[in-house]
Structures are given as C-alpha cells and as structure tokens.
Write an enzyme that holds these catalytic residues in place. Structure first.
Site, PDB file in Angstrom:
ATOM      1  N   GLU A   1      -7.734  -5.600  -0.194  1.00 39.40           N
ATOM      2  CA  GLU A   1      -8.254  -6.431  -1.276  1.00 39.40           C
ATOM      3  C   GLU A   1      -8.149  -7.922  -1.005  1.00 39.40           C
ATOM      4  O   GLU A   1      -8.890  -8.711  -1.581  1.00 39.40           O
ATOM      5  CB  GLU A   1      -7.538  -6.085  -2.593  1.00 39.40           C
ATOM      6  CG  GLU A   1      -7.666  -4.634  -3.015  1.00 39.40           C
ATOM      7  CD  GLU A   1      -9.076  -4.243  -3.421  1.00 39.40           C
ATOM      8  OE1 GLU A   1     -10.039  -4.699  -2.771  1.00 39.40           O
ATOM      9  OE2 GLU A   1      -9.218  -3.493  -4.385  1.00 39.40           O
TER      10      GLU A   1
ATOM     11  N   HIS B   1       0.850  -1.190   0.000  1.00 39.15           N
ATOM     12  CA  HIS B   1       0.000   0.000   0.000  1.00 39.15           C
ATOM     13  C   HIS B   1       0.878   1.230   0.000  1.00 39.15           C
ATOM     14  O   HIS B   1       1.953   1.222   0.596  1.00 39.15           O
ATOM     15  CB  HIS B   1      -0.924   0.023   1.230  1.00 39.15           C
ATOM     16  CG  HIS B   1      -2.087   0.940   1.042  1.00 39.15           C
ATOM     17  ND1 HIS B   1      -2.034   2.278   1.349  1.00 39.15           N
ATOM     18  CD2 HIS B   1      -3.317   0.702   0.542  1.00 39.15           C
ATOM     19  CE1 HIS B   1      -3.196   2.825   1.047  1.00 39.15           C
ATOM     20  NE2 HIS B   1      -3.987   1.899   0.554  1.00 39.15           N
TER      21      HIS B   1
END
Ligand code: ACO
Length: 362
Positions: free
Chosen positions: A304, A249
C-alpha cells in the site's frame, strides 16, 4: 478441539492453484510466474486469462477476454447508469457497493466477466457523478486500464499513465487468501453466486487494515510534513497505539515484493520529485522506528505504501484508491470464486464457546 487461532493466523483454509505468497522469501507467484515477470510486462486481460484458465468455458486468449470484457463493460454501463442518482451523497466505495449489489443473478453474461467489467465502469461513473459530470460510455475496443482512465477523465490517457495503471492492476490481481479473497470464497462456498461474493469481498477490502490503507498513507505523509519531523511524528503515532499505514503484513516476514514493483512505477512517473524523495525518507524512518519500538517482529513496507505514490502520481483522488484496488483485485476474487465453487464444501469452521453454561437445575 484445538484452541482458536487469533485472526486465523497460520490456518490453511483452502488449496489453490492461483497464487502463492512466500512470506519468508518475499516472493509472489501467480500460477507459476513470479510477479516481476508479469507486472509491467502483461495486460490485466492477460492476467485474467492466466488466473481464469480452466475455470471458464470461453477460450482463454487475452484478446478474446479483452473483447468479452469490452462487451461486458457496455452491458455494465446500461445496468449502472440509471442507478447513479441512488448513489448521490455516498463515497465512491459505498456507491460501488450499491451498484455491484444491483447486478442481477440472472444476467445472461458470464458473471466473472460482468463483475470484472463493471468495476471500472461503475467507479468512473460514480467519480464523475460526484462532480456533476455525465458518465462516459465505455469503448469496448480498449483494454480495461485505458478505458477506465478515459471514462474517468473524459479523454484518452497518456501511454505512461495507462502503463502505470496496468502495472498496478496486474500487481494486485491476486494475493493468496487475503481477507477480501477469503470473504469471497466463504460467500461463494454457500453458492450465493459471483455478484454476492464480489460485493462481500469489496466490503472486506474497504477496511483501513486491508485495501483502505493507501489513502491514509498519503494523509500520513502530509501530516508529517517535514523531514525533521519524520521520526518524532512516527514515534508519537506508535506510542499512541496507531499503526503506520503501508507497513506490516500477516504473511511477509521480509519486504512485500509488490512494494518494489510499484516503487519502480512511482519513480518512473515522478523520478527526482520532492514527493518521492520525501516518501523514501518516511519509509526509511518508519522502518527504523518500527525496528526500535516493535522489536521481535520484522515489520516492513507493504504494497500500500507505493500504491499510494503511484495513484497520486496518476492524479487520482485519494477516495478512489480503494475502488481502484477493487478494479485490479476482482480478477483474483472471481478466479477464487470459480475455484471454490468447483466442488469446494461450504466453509463452516467452529468456534470455541467461552461463555457461561446454563445453571444446573436445582
Ligand atoms: N504499525 C505499527 N505497528 C504494527 C504495524 C504497523 N503498520 N503492523 C503491525 N504492527 C504491530 C501490531 O500492533 C502488533 O503489535 P502489538 O501486538 O504490540 O500490538 C505486531 O506488530 C504484530 O502484528 P502482526 O501480527 O504482524 O499483524 P497482523 O497480521 O495482525 O496485521 C496488518 C497485519 C493488518 C497488515 C498490520 O500490519 C497493519 O495494520 N498494517 C497497517 C495497515 C496496512 O498497511 N494495511 C495494508 C496491508 S496490505 C493489504 O491488505 C493489501
């Protein structure tokens, strides 16, 4: 002029009251509330009330918003249904892009409501059209999550499925200046309108590095196949230059807090199943492999990974994962669009020219 920042890393491009991503602490805050206080406890309509508060004329009570969204779903159904044949042969995400683009800028309903209501209506109708099934009209009395599953499946969903989807939609409602939200704000800053901004945001969301990741997470689990293949498969993927979907991320230096929220949901739907056990083994293996092969950068699980497991447990097909993300994220997009248009200047950064200069005149 300062040097360009690759990927605008570290650049603060807007002030917002909407959400705060604390990448060091692994904390996500929506207007003064930690995500763990909201996800699993409140409805999508309540999060919409929270995020839209102060930007809209109507009263911000979740019940009022629920009623208004119900009416707007009925309107969206009438707008979208005649256009479904034009989406034949497209993926659901592409069809959604087409139908959202057809929302008229002059439509006499608040545009943030119509855009939000249109998402579940269009996604359900497009998914059914793909199977030659007629679109199911919305039930304006239902909340969005329950109505989406009902319109998609043609029958009411079980309470555990509705609750799981609701938790997911709340979890992904907003997330600072992520790529799709930034896109929405750029387009909104030109005063192009809510629908154009939302279409642009969807286009940004669909990329595999952003909201397109969860389907490939399941593809990865399937490709690995067996426990003894986990680390060899992952090492091979990284040495081939691939990215492990569901990991890494830009902002989080620790585990994405949304991963834990959604892991709890996945476990509640599929506790003890082989699929969850295998996913946990892949997650643990991926963290070991990433620590070994990508040292110096803490790469951890992002939203996700368990999104994929939750949506799979809800028996939703993989190509609906990105559009369903949009059903949740549109609440944040529209809040940011309204915040941006409340006086924000046109977003117009500069580039550093590194090309050749014209030859000096002889
Ligand atoms: N697998 C392997 N390597 C990775 C991964 C990953 N998932 N993520 C980052 N890296 C590597 C990069 O390749 C880079 O290494 P390199 O310079 O040797 O090539 C290094 O880690 C640094 O990357 P970052 O600066 O942390 O990554 P960036 O901010 O550019 O990208 C992103 C963030 C796009 C999320 C990235 O981590 C990624 O591609 N992840 C996989 C896709 C994914 O799961 N996307 C969903 C994100 S959540 C969301 O958008 C809702």
């Amino acid at each position: 002029m300062t040097a360009a920042s690759d990927g605008l890393d570290g650049i603060i491009a807007a002030e917002t009251v909407l959400s705060h991503v604390d990448g060091e602490q692994g904390r996500l805050i929506f207007r003064g509330h930690d995500i763990e206080e909201l996800a699993g406890h409140v409805s999508q309509e309540a999060v919409a009330a929270l995020l839209w508060h102060g930007f809209t004329d109507e009263a911000a009570a979740p019940e009022t918003i629920s009623r208004a969204l119900g009416e707007a779903r009925v309107a969206a159904f009438e707008i979208g249904r005649p256009l479904l044949p034009a989406a034949a042969g497209l993926t659901v995400t592409e069809g959604l892009r087409l139908l959202l683009a057809a929302l008229p800028d002059t439509y006499p309903l608040p545009h943030h409501l119509l855009a939000t209501a249109a998402m579940p209506v269009f996604v359900a109708a497009l998914a059914r059209a793909r199977q030659d099934a007629a679109a199911v009209p919305p039930d304006p009395a239902l909340p969005q999550a329950a109505d989406f599953l009902r319109m998609l499946r043609g029958m009411p969903a079980t309470p555990d499925h509705v609750a799981a989807l609701e938790t997911y939609l709340v979890t992904v409602a907003d997330h600072g200046l992520n790529a799709s939200t930034f896109t929405a704000r750029v387009v909104a800053s030109t005063r192009a309108g809510v629908f154009s901004s939302v279409v642009a945001a969807l286009c940004a969301l669909k990329g595999p590095l952003h909201g397109g990741a969860p389907g490939p997470v399941l593809d990865m689990l399937d490709a690995i196949g067996y426990e003894d293949q986990i680390e060899p498969w992952l090492e091979h993927a990284i040495s081939d230059g691939d990215r492990l979907m569901g990991f890494g991320h830009r902002v989080y230096r620790v585990r994405d807090p949304r991963a834990d929220v959604l892991k709890t949901v996945a476990l509640s739907l599929r506790a003890g199943s082989n699929r969850i056990r295998f996913a946990e083994a892949v997650e643990a293996g991926a963290l070991r492999v990433l620590a070994r092969l990508k040292p110096g950068r803490r790469l951890d699980t992002n939203v996700e990974f368990y999104t994929a497991l939750v949506l799979e447990a809800l028996e939703l097909p993989r190509d609906l994962f990105t559009p369903i993300f949009a059903i949740g994220r549109v609440v944040g997009w529209t809040a940011h669009i309204m915040e941006q248009t409340r006086g924000g200047r046109i977003i117009r950064p500069q580039s550093a020219y590194v090309g050749p200069m014209p030859k000096a005149a002889a």
